[in-house]
Every structure is written in structure tokens, then in C-alpha cells.
Design an enzyme around this catalytic site. Structure first.
Site, short mmCIF file in Angstrom:
data_model
loop_
_atom_site.label_atom_id
_atom_site.label_comp_id
_atom_site.label_asym_id
_atom_site.label_seq_id
_atom_site.Cartn_x
_atom_site.Cartn_y
_atom_site.Cartn_z
N HIS A 1 -0.66 -2.38 -7.36
CA HIS A 1 -1.62 -2.87 -8.37
C HIS A 1 -2.52 -1.76 -8.89
O HIS A 1 -3.16 -1.91 -9.93
CB HIS A 1 -2.44 -4.05 -7.83
N ASP B 1 3.17 -4.76 -2.67
CA ASP B 1 2.02 -4.04 -3.23
C ASP B 1 2.02 -2.57 -2.82
O ASP B 1 0.96 -1.99 -2.55
CB ASP B 1 0.69 -4.71 -2.83
N SER C 1 -8.38 0.67 -2.72
CA SER C 1 -6.98 0.28 -2.87
C SER C 1 -6.04 1.46 -2.71
O SER C 1 -6.17 2.47 -3.40
CB SER C 1 -6.73 -0.33 -4.25
#
Length: 342
Positions: A95, A125, A203
Site C-alpha cells: 500500500h 501487503d 508502513s
């Protein structure tokens, strides 16, 4: 007493530009996850040792962690990542780079290098980037299986929350075997839960044990405000390593697909069969309880998911099912997982 349900946000840890505070999220209820396991209290001596080890680990491994800058048609965003080999491959979250038209990587020495996207896997992911940088200036991290962890084990996260590169946060493993939702709606199994502070921009950064091994890739937080409240999730290290290898080798990852909905706990009783799926074509019905795959006992929905995940599209499997008290076998040819969950 009836269980109260509170709506909270499961947010992807991507900063919308340096310092951005809003991440993409989906609404979930507290029933969607098992209750957090509590870590055993630590002694002052063990806490002191952990802090000392974290400081040494940071000095040793910080050069492996990078800040990832992406440009999309909607603007720019910031995430984290880490080097995994001397060839210049870097792991981050899918993402973080989704829809990116340009990706640059900033190293701990503040040098910036343009990166290419080797491949992405929305189902886990995980994404792999590649940079052209001399091997002598690359510090790879190694992976460890999340199976090596126990609740209460100390862990550290290194990343760029809100664009603050090289940020270290410490905590413990708060829970194991969690389930989180992948960007394409499928389930990521065996996620690591931690109270190490994770915020937007973390992230794709590594969650490390005190040996400096990657036991998880920071991906999401669970919060009613969108900020860190001590519940963060990381894609398990062994999953990230397996997917990264496939992306480097083939540029993509194939996931086997049965096409059924399963309960989060209890027996592997089919709740729903997707129309036109391999399960539907084989005659599997809602209400069937799967008790074995290729003769291996299945005692839960999780066990069935793991059995299917271990297969490849096109594999033929034998399901043993119970229907109306009678046992039978069903032959299924597994398909390719669709782009998004149905």
C-alpha cells in the site's frame, strides 16, 4: 452478559506527504479480532537489558532502514522499508507504492536513490523495490519466523513516522496469530501484534527481535482516533520473506483459491460458497464441514486457510467433508485468487 461492539479503525500506516496524519482505513468491530493477550510483567533488570540491547541494535541496523517517498496522480506519500540483500532489493508494504509513478528511497546517510518496483502482492501487503547502489553501501537485514516469537518478547520498530526518519520505538509482542485485512480484502494470517508505537509513515518498516532479525513488517494500527494507542500489527516475517523471494524471482505471487467463507474460530464449516468458484464447481455447499485436506486432518477454519495457502493454482486436492452427518470426499481443482475478495 451480551458483548458490546465498538466501531474502531484499522488504519494503514502511510503518511499522506511528510507529516501527514491521515491513513486509509476500514471500519471493523472489536468482534473481528480475538482479545489481546497480555504480556507477563518484566523485571527492572530485564527492562534495563532490553533498553541497552535496543540501543546497540539501533546502531548496528539503522543503516538498513530507508524512507520511501512515492509520487502518485493524487500527490505524494511517505513510508518505510528495509534492505534485504546486497543486490539492492528493498521490502516495503504494497500500500506504500500502490499507484506510484515515481519512487525514491532515502538512506540513513540522507542520500536519495530512485527505485524501481520489482513486484507487489496486495494479498499480503508486501512489495519489493530495487535500487542501484554499491553493495558496500548496503546493509541487509535477515528474516526470522514469527513462530520463533512468544508473547512478551521484546521487539523494536525502526521507520519514518510522520517523515521523522530513523525513528526507533520499543515494545513487546502483545499477541500472535492475529488476522488483518490485506489491501485487496483478503486475510493476512498470523500477523504479529505489538505495543511498540507505530504511526503513519511506519508502513513497510521492520519489526525486529533483539538479534536484529525481521520478525514482521509494520503495516497497520488499531485505533478509534487514527493515532497510535499501543495496538499495532505487522505482516509476519516468514510470510514477507517468502513473498519477497517470489516477487524477485517472478515479479508476482500466485495464491491458490478455493472460494469459500470460513468462521474465524471453531470448526472449518463453510459459511458461504462463491458462485463460479472452484468449490462451487466441485459441489461444495454452505454448511459443509471440512475435516481433512488430502487426508490431513483439518480442525479449524484457520487450518483450512493454511492448507489452501500452501497450494498453488491448478493443484488438485481432495476435501473430506461432513454433510448432514454423513462423510464424503470431494475433488477440487484450485483456482487463481481474484484481484479482490468477493
Amino acid at each position: 452478559m451480551s458483548k458490546q461492539v465498538a466501531t474502531i479503525v484499522l488504519a494503514l500506516l502511510l503518511a499522506a506527504g511528510v507529516g501527514g496524519a491521515v491513513g486509509a482505513g476500514v471500519a471493523l468491530s472489536t468482534d473481528d479480532q480475538p482479545a489481546a493477550q497480555s504480556a507477563s510483567p518484566s523485571t527492572s533488570e530485564s527492562v534495563s537489558q532490553s533498553e541497552s540491547s535496543a540501543a546497540a541494535l539501533y546502531k548496528r541496523e539503522k543503516d538498513a532502514v530507508v524512507e520511501v517517498h512515492t509520487t502518485t496522480e493524487q500527490g505524494s506519500a511517505t513510508g518505510s522499508g528495509f534492505v534485504i540483500d546486497k543486490q539492492g532489493h528493498i521490502v516495503t508494504n504494497e500500500h506504500v507504492v500502490e499507484g506510484a509513478t515515481k519512487v525514491t528511497v532515502q538512506f540513513a546517510d540522507q542520500s536519495e536513490v530512485q527505485a524501481t518496483i520489482v513486484g507487489t502482492d496486495p494479498s499480503t501487503d508486501i512489495a519489493v523495490l530495487k535500487v542501484d547502489r554499491p553493495a558496500s553501501r548496503l546493509t541487509p537485514l535477515s528474516f526470522a519466523s514469527a513462530g520463533s516469537l512468544e508473547v512478551g518478547d521484546p521487539v523494536v520498530a525502526i521507520g519514518s513516522p510522520f517523515g521523522l526518519d530513523g525513528t526507533l520505538t520499543t515494545g513487546v509482542v502483545s499477541g500472535l496469530g492475529r488476522k488483518i485485512e490485506a489491501p485487496n480484502g483478503f486475510t493476512i494470517e498470523n500477523a504479529v501484534q505489538t505495543d511498540a508505537a507505530l504511526n503513519h509513515g511506519n508502513s513497510g518498516g521492520p519489526l525486529l527481535d533483539l538479534q536484529g532479525r525481521v520478525v514482521g513488517v509494520a503495516a497497520q494500527i488499531r485505533s478509534d482516533s487514527g493515532g497510535n494507542v499501543g495496538i499495532g500489527y505487522a505482516v509476519p516475517g516468514d510470510t514477507a520473506q517468502r513473498v519477497a523471494r517470489e516477487l524477485i524471482s517472478d515479479g508476482s505471487v500466485e495464491h491458490a483459491y478455493l472460494g469459500v467463507s470460513l468462521p474465524d474460530s471453531g470448526a472449518a464449516t463453510i459459511e458461504q460458497v462463491v458462485n463460479g468458484s472452484p468449490a462451487d464447481s466441485a459441489g461444495v455447499q454452505a454448511g459443509d464441514e471440512v475435516t481433512a485436506v488430502d487426508g490431513k486432518t483439518i480442525d479449524s477454519g484457520d487450518a483450512l486457510r493454511e492448507a489452501i495457502d500452501a497450494k498453488k493454482p491448478g493443484d488438485k486436492i481432495t476435501l473430506t467433508i461432513k454433510r448432514n452427518g454423513n462423510e464424503r470426499t470431494v475433488q477440487v481443482t484450485l483456482g487463481q485468487r481474484p484481484a479482490t475478495a468477493q
